[in-house]
Motif scaffolding. Sequence first.
Motif, PDB file in Angstrom:
ATOM      1  N   ARG A  31       0.849  -1.196   0.000  1.00  0.00           N
ATOM      2  CA  ARG A  31       0.000   0.000   0.000  1.00  0.00           C
ATOM      3  C   ARG A  31       0.879   1.238   0.000  1.00  0.00           C
ATOM      4  N   SER A  32       0.513   2.216  -0.821  1.00  0.00           N
ATOM      5  CA  SER A  32       1.264   3.460  -0.865  1.00  0.00           C
ATOM      6  C   SER A  32       1.033   4.253   0.415  1.00  0.00           C
ATOM      7  N   ILE A  33       1.918   5.226   0.671  1.00  0.00           N
ATOM      8  CA  ILE A  33       1.828   6.050   1.870  1.00  0.00           C
ATOM      9  C   ILE A  33       1.304   7.421   1.489  1.00  0.00           C
ATOM     10  N   ASP A  34       0.186   7.819   2.080  1.00  0.00           N
ATOM     11  CA  ASP A  34      -0.417   9.113   1.781  1.00  0.00           C
ATOM     12  C   ASP A  34       0.499  10.219   2.301  1.00  0.00           C
ATOM     13  N   PRO A  35       0.858  11.201   1.467  1.00  0.00           N
ATOM     14  CA  PRO A  35       1.800  12.245   1.903  1.00  0.00           C
ATOM     15  C   PRO A  35       1.274  13.112   3.040  1.00  0.00           C
ATOM     16  N   ARG A  36      -0.042  13.145   3.258  1.00  0.00           N
ATOM     17  CA  ARG A  36      -0.582  13.948   4.357  1.00  0.00           C
ATOM     18  C   ARG A  36      -0.165  13.402   5.716  1.00  0.00           C
ATOM     19  N   ALA A  37       0.276  12.146   5.753  1.00  0.00           N
ATOM     20  CA  ALA A  37       0.745  11.561   7.010  1.00  0.00           C
ATOM     21  C   ALA A  37       2.092  12.131   7.430  1.00  0.00           C
ATOM     22  N   GLY A  38       2.733  12.875   6.533  1.00  0.00           N
ATOM     23  CA  GLY A  38       4.066  13.390   6.805  1.00  0.00           C
ATOM     24  C   GLY A  38       5.075  12.660   5.956  1.00  0.00           C
ATOM     25  N   GLU A  39       6.308  13.101   6.017  1.00  0.00           N
ATOM     26  CA  GLU A  39       7.355  12.501   5.213  1.00  0.00           C
ATOM     27  C   GLU A  39       7.629  11.079   5.683  1.00  0.00           C
ATOM     28  N   GLU A  40       7.589  10.128   4.733  1.00  0.00           N
ATOM     29  CA  GLU A  40       7.822   8.746   5.100  1.00  0.00           C
ATOM     30  C   GLU A  40       9.277   8.540   5.516  1.00  0.00           C
ATOM     31  N   SER A  41       9.458   7.627   6.459  1.00  0.00           N
ATOM     32  CA  SER A  41      10.796   7.285   6.932  1.00  0.00           C
ATOM     33  C   SER A  41      10.979   5.792   6.739  1.00  0.00           C
ATOM     34  N   LEU A  42      11.784   5.415   5.746  1.00  0.00           N
ATOM     35  CA  LEU A  42      11.993   4.025   5.388  1.00  0.00           C
ATOM     36  C   LEU A  42      13.433   3.630   5.662  1.00  0.00           C
ATOM     37  N   ARG A  43      13.624   2.413   6.135  1.00  0.00           N
ATOM     38  CA  ARG A  43      14.963   1.950   6.470  1.00  0.00           C
ATOM     39  C   ARG A  43      15.603   1.213   5.295  1.00  0.00           C
ATOM     40  N   SER A  44      15.523   1.813   4.111  1.00  0.00           N
ATOM     41  CA  SER A  44      16.172   1.243   2.935  1.00  0.00           C
ATOM     42  C   SER A  44      16.698   2.371   2.068  1.00  0.00           C
ATOM     43  N   GLN A  45      17.771   2.103   1.372  1.00  0.00           N
ATOM     44  CA  GLN A  45      18.357   3.083   0.473  1.00  0.00           C
ATOM     45  C   GLN A  45      18.870   2.376  -0.781  1.00  0.00           C
ATOM     46  N   ILE A  46      18.627   2.986  -1.926  1.00  0.00           N
ATOM     47  CA  ILE A  46      19.212   2.518  -3.172  1.00  0.00           C
ATOM     48  C   ILE A  46      20.458   3.364  -3.423  1.00  0.00           C
ATOM     49  N   PHE A  47      21.593   2.728  -3.700  1.00  0.00           N
ATOM     50  CA  PHE A  47      22.835   3.478  -3.807  1.00  0.00           C
ATOM     51  C   PHE A  47      23.711   2.887  -4.904  1.00  0.00           C
ATOM     52  N   ASP A  48      24.675   3.671  -5.349  1.00  0.00           N
ATOM     53  CA  ASP A  48      25.676   3.230  -6.316  1.00  0.00           C
ATOM     54  C   ASP A  48      27.064   3.501  -5.737  1.00  0.00           C
ATOM     55  N   ILE A  49      27.989   2.600  -6.010  1.00  0.00           N
ATOM     56  CA  ILE A  49      29.381   2.808  -5.638  1.00  0.00           C
ATOM     57  C   ILE A  49      30.058   3.545  -6.793  1.00  0.00           C
ATOM     58  N   VAL A  50      30.594   4.716  -6.492  1.00  0.00           N
ATOM     59  CA  VAL A  50      31.167   5.572  -7.533  1.00  0.00           C
ATOM     60  C   VAL A  50      32.667   5.731  -7.290  1.00  0.00           C
ATOM     61  N   ARG A 105      -2.748  -5.545   0.102  1.00  0.00           N
ATOM     62  CA  ARG A 105      -2.948  -4.352  -0.719  1.00  0.00           C
ATOM     63  C   ARG A 105      -4.304  -3.715  -0.426  1.00  0.00           C
ATOM     64  N   ALA A 106      -4.422  -2.433  -0.792  1.00  0.00           N
ATOM     65  CA  ALA A 106      -5.705  -1.737  -0.642  1.00  0.00           C
ATOM     66  C   ALA A 106      -6.707  -2.304  -1.639  1.00  0.00           C
TER      67      ALA A 106
END
Length: 525
Positions: A180-199, A405-406
């Motif tokens: 389920r998506s997160i409604d932005p009115r709840a505030g900024e989502e805080s997720l414990r995941s990051q997509i990253f690249d090694i440069v 899911r919703a």
Amino acid sequence: MPAAVRKLSAAILAGSCLVGSCLVAGHALAAPATRAPETRALVVGINAYTELKPLKGAKADANDIADALGRLGVPTTKLLDGQATRKAILGTLDRMVAEAKSGDTIVFTYAGHGGVEKGRDPSIEALDQTILLGGFTALKPGNGERIIDDEIYERELVASKKGVRLVFVFDSCHSGTMYRSIDPRAGEESLRSQIFDIVGGDALGPIRTHAPGPPPDGVFHYAAGQDSERVPEIVTPALGYRGAFSIAFAEALRGGADRDRDGWITHGELQEYLLPRTRALADGRQNPNFAPDGFRGTRLFQTSRGAEQPDQPATVRLRVIGMAADAAAELAGRLRGVTLVGQPDQPADLVWDAGKREAVSAGGDVVATGIGPDRLDGLAEKWQALVRLKAHKTSLVMRALPDDRARKAGETVGLAVEGVNGGSLTILNLAGDGTVNFLYPRYPGEEKAVAGEYRNLDFSKAIPPFGADHIIALSSTALPKALHERLKALDDRRLAGAAVDAVLGVLANDPKARIGVQIVVAKPQ
């Protein structure tokens, strides 16, 4: 499937003696004292990141778990934010493994960002899972501030060979998806995941790749979500921003998981506690992952008998948007048990959009639609009731079928309730505005014992008013006739508090009773 975990016991090391002492030159020589197995822990929590998005509840998770371990008498090393470097974490873990004796236990818990990257040897493993530390950056040397899953596995092999047990608890995630998506009115989502690249090159040197598989003998893994899931930080009325999995783990250590009250928490008891509790706290957005599949009777933690007492109920924090501040304050003042939250950066349990007449939960679900100021009292009462209910440590595993899911208008919702104790099963629903619906057993022939799992693929349909229903299941030893009569009297009335109080009354008087909560979100399209 790995070989069975060795059952270690102390041996009397007295030469060739067959009893507790032997004679040397005419004197009695006492056998060396038996060494009791020891447990030590390394607890890590990171909110502050140099380049990645900061987190809000990881340090609090680490502090809570360290406190729970301390109450069990477990010596604990705690590393927070900038203390939690790659060198400090691996150095501490290596030292603990080196110093440990056969039969000892080492606990490592991590709350912070996780990620995935291309496997170093794709022919063996397509993706590497990582934990990302506070100083991590895409460029060298900062990209060395991460730990690869294969590095953890190397240490597992060393510990397993020594007969040392390792318990890993990860409240982090990778780059999966959410149902389920997160409604932005709840505030900024805080997720414990990051997509990253090694440069610009990798600061880490060669790391041996291991094929995916079960952990080595004596190693136990507890993760906040499946590999395909993202793990959100939740907001609770009493604790603020936290990880649902860490809350559940700390509760488990304080006695919540000791179901048979024998003073020990086993691998199986941890799973049975963490799964429903995490799902309930996170409103079904997480499904914890455990390994290995077997060895459920393995004792991991010695604890005091008796479960932790439930948390005290807290007021509901409400943010109002689309209404003048003075009018919002006046409205909140009329709602019992509600505190108005004014600043956008302050956590709120509920957000009411006066213009759209919708309410959004802290988790980002639209939980009520078409709800005006005259119906906010029912919604607030429902949220307070849910706080009381969840404080009693939900233990039935509930699932919406086929997934979380919703649902769109007219779609069917299935329901599964796992772990029913063979007695009576009662199911009720709290609608978005707090309306009570008594669902099961309502009709002749339904009042029968249920053992194991209740499963209904055609349990209900998504119909107006849309929002979030919270389905509550109660497994009790005997048929709770008084509860059923009470629920019939409350049916179709906005009295969620009274319904939950009636359920908790059965729970208080039946030691074998168990409860569960499952959210079902429905939307017009």
